[in-house]
Design a protein around this motif. Structure first.
Motif, PDB file in Angstrom:
ATOM      1  N   SER B  86      11.397  -2.513   5.398  1.00 48.33           N
ATOM      2  CA  SER B  86      10.845  -1.154   5.293  1.00 48.33           C
ATOM      3  C   SER B  86      10.022  -1.048   4.017  1.00 48.33           C
ATOM      4  CB  SER B  86      11.968  -0.120   5.287  1.00 48.33           C
ATOM      5  OG  SER B  86      12.753  -0.280   4.121  1.00 48.33           O
ATOM      6  N   LEU B  87       8.973  -0.262   4.110  1.00 48.64           N
ATOM      7  CA  LEU B  87       8.063  -0.027   2.987  1.00 48.64           C
ATOM      8  C   LEU B  87       7.991   1.480   2.791  1.00 48.64           C
ATOM      9  CD1 LEU B  87       5.930  -1.177   1.021  1.00 48.64           C
ATOM     10  CD2 LEU B  87       4.310  -1.166   2.923  1.00 48.64           C
ATOM     11  N   GLU B  88       8.420   1.933   1.606  1.00 49.89           N
ATOM     12  CA  GLU B  88       8.520   3.383   1.390  1.00 49.89           C
ATOM     13  C   GLU B  88       8.009   3.767   0.014  1.00 49.89           C
ATOM     14  OE1 GLU B  88      12.787   4.538   3.072  1.00 49.89           O
ATOM     15  OE2 GLU B  88      12.653   2.465   2.389  1.00 49.89           O
ATOM     16  N   GLY B  89       7.709   5.056  -0.133  1.00 48.91           N
ATOM     17  CA  GLY B  89       7.311   5.600  -1.427  1.00 48.91           C
ATOM     18  C   GLY B  89       5.809   5.705  -1.576  1.00 48.91           C
ATOM     19  N   ASP B  90       5.348   5.652  -2.832  1.00 49.96           N
ATOM     20  CA  ASP B  90       3.917   5.711  -3.148  1.00 49.96           C
ATOM     21  C   ASP B  90       3.368   4.290  -3.043  1.00 49.96           C
ATOM     22  OD1 ASP B  90       1.406   5.869  -4.198  1.00 49.96           O
ATOM     23  OD2 ASP B  90       2.058   6.423  -6.233  1.00 49.96           O
ATOM     24  N   LEU B  91       2.618   4.019  -1.978  1.00 46.99           N
ATOM     25  CA  LEU B  91       2.215   2.638  -1.701  1.00 46.99           C
ATOM     26  C   LEU B  91       1.008   2.173  -2.513  1.00 46.99           C
ATOM     27  CD1 LEU B  91       2.659   2.374   2.179  1.00 46.99           C
ATOM     28  CD2 LEU B  91       4.351   2.286   0.359  1.00 46.99           C
ATOM     29  N   HIS B  92       0.446   3.059  -3.339  1.00 49.39           N
ATOM     30  CA  HIS B  92      -0.797   2.697  -4.039  1.00 49.39           C
ATOM     31  C   HIS B  92      -0.678   1.396  -4.846  1.00 49.39           C
ATOM     32  CE1 HIS B  92      -4.199   3.033  -6.875  1.00 49.39           C
ATOM     33  NE2 HIS B  92      -4.812   3.463  -5.790  1.00 49.39           N
ATOM     34  N   PRO B  93       0.345   1.263  -5.705  1.00 44.25           N
ATOM     35  CA  PRO B  93       0.418  -0.008  -6.461  1.00 44.25           C
ATOM     36  C   PRO B  93       0.634  -1.216  -5.564  1.00 44.25           C
ATOM     37  CG  PRO B  93       2.351   1.373  -6.888  1.00 44.25           C
ATOM     38  CD  PRO B  93       1.392   2.208  -6.097  1.00 44.25           C
ATOM     39  N   PHE B  94       1.345  -1.030  -4.477  1.00 50.60           N
ATOM     40  CA  PHE B  94       1.585  -2.132  -3.531  1.00 50.60           C
ATOM     41  C   PHE B  94       0.276  -2.549  -2.861  1.00 50.60           C
ATOM     42  CE2 PHE B  94       2.754  -3.573   0.806  1.00 50.60           C
ATOM     43  CZ  PHE B  94       3.592  -4.640   0.476  1.00 50.60           C
TER      44      PHE B  94
END
Lengths: 292, 116
Positions: B86-94
């Motif tokens: 799962s990928l969650e949160g503020d994805l900008h840095p990712f």
């Protein structure tokens, strides 16, 4: 080897697409059955350079790869006013047909990868009689989205880096390092919003589910080949698609991903050479009035 | 492992963020400063915040870290697509450092002692 010149020749052809002149760059090599190769979304015809330079195949095929308008060395049309680029099924189909007409190709074979594979299915649905055979690489009537395309074109994210990083996982881990880097380089060089605009066709406009039943593979043979490491257009997507088309040939390619012709050209050749042989033999039989 | 791949640190030189990475049931708070990991602490940590989280099943990590991973288990986003991660949160840095994170989290594949 210093001084070695490849047999590939590149030129520009002016093509009328939708009543507008498009200056399209293409590369070619060989003589014989015309084989038109379509690149993936957000990339360009360089993906086909190994096939183009294949001496054995070039003895029997006139291998041609063109850059779609907005891609590679084919600029956006002169009328472009800065608005968002969006590829549609109709525009894509028309561009391929117009390119083939402009070069006066006699019943060419068309081989497309990814979006090129999807549009090949549309050619089979709407224009089968105009082609000798159709080959879809990483092709399916539909596939489930796995990321939000809005990340591909926004001012606070480097477009080239994010496009390449997204598709990097679609390359099989067995692929040679240099071929992997070269495949990704084309994505790093794409114009802003072009990959995203191509995916409009892929994700929104080009859903072919429920339209495959009318494909007549007797009129135009259809080959579908998909790499086992492609998790965008999965082997299951292609097998499902082929199951709906009577007479479609389907092959799952080992140790290959979404960019077989550029990520591992030697491995791809093992799969595509027999298909091209089969098309050539079928073509010969047709000429002699023998139908297998 | 990151210390043995200085080119990866260079690629992350513009990246400073706190994120949550690892197995879904016992992830780690990872602090990255200019591309280098300066702290890694097992979660939960009282009132510790993070910008994004990438968490996967233990089975998924085991597959992802194979020297030659199997199809469908070979990429972070292949894992999310098959719902093993799962990928969650503020994805900008990712997303701005997507290849960095793919390569960072693949480092155990190339750990000494693993068969190529």
């Amino acid at each position: 080897m210093s001084g070695a010149i490849e047999p590939i020749a590149g030129r520009y052809v002016h093509v009328d697409v939708g009543g507008e002149n498009c200056r399209i760059y293409f590369e070619e090599n060989g003589a014989g059955i015309p084989l038109v190769c379509l690149h993936t979304a957000g990339s360009d015809g360089r993906q086909w350079r190994h096939l183009l330079a294949d001496e054995e195949l070039a003895r029997h095929f006139r291998i041609i790869a063109f850059d779609m308008p907005w891609h590679g060395k084919s600029n956006p049309p002169e009328s472009w006013d800065g608005s968002e680029y969006r590829l549609t099924t109709a525009r894509y189909t028309e561009t391929i047909l117009a390119f083939c007409r402009a070069l006066r190709l006699d019943k060419p074979v068309v081989m497309g990868c990814s979006i090129g594979g999807r549009i090949v299915l549309n050619l089979a649905i709407e224009h089968a009689s105009e082609f000798r055979a159709l080959i879809g690489l990483e092709a399916a009537d539909f596939q489930a989205p796995w990321y939000d395309t809005s990340w591909l074109n926004r001012p606070d994210v480097h477009g080239g880096e994010v496009c390449a990083a997204l598709v990097s996982g679609l390359i099989a881990p067995q692929s040679p390092k240099a071929a992997r880097a070269e495949t990704l380089w084309c994505y790093k060089q794409g114009g802003p919003g072009v990959f995203k605009g191509d995916l409009y066709f892929y994700r929104v406009d080009g859903d072919l589910r429920g339209r495959l039943e009318g494909i007549d593979t007797a009129a135009c043979p259809l080959y579908l080949l998909t790499g086992e490491y492609d998790f965008s257009c999965t082997p299951e997507d292609t097998v499902r698609t082929a199951a709906a088309i009577q007479g479609a040939h389907v092959t799952i390619m080992e140790q290959l991903g979404h960019f077989p012709m550029s990520e591992n050209p030697a491995q791809f050749r093992r799969y595509i050479a027999p298909v091209l042989d089969q098309i050539r033999n079928h073509s010969k039989s047709d000429k002699q009035g023998v139908h297998s | 492992m990151l210390g043995r791949t200085p080119d990866l640190v260079v690629r992350g030189r513009m990246l400073t963020c706190d994120c949550l990475l690892g197995p879904a049931d016992h992830p780690f708070h990872v602090s990255i400063r200019e591309g280098a990991i300066v702290d890694m602490t097992a979660a939960p940590v009282l009132m510790r915040s993070w910008r994004f989280a990438f968490r996967a099943s233990s089975a998924a990590w085991a597959e992802y870290w194979q020297p030659m991973p199997r199809p469908g288990w070979h990429d972070l986003l292949a894992l999310t697509k098959r719902k093993e991660a799962s990928l969650e949160g503020d994805l900008h840095p990712f997303m701005t450092h997507l290849q960095y994170f793919k390569d960072l989290l693949a480092l155990p594949r190339f750990a000494p002692g693993r068969a190529a």
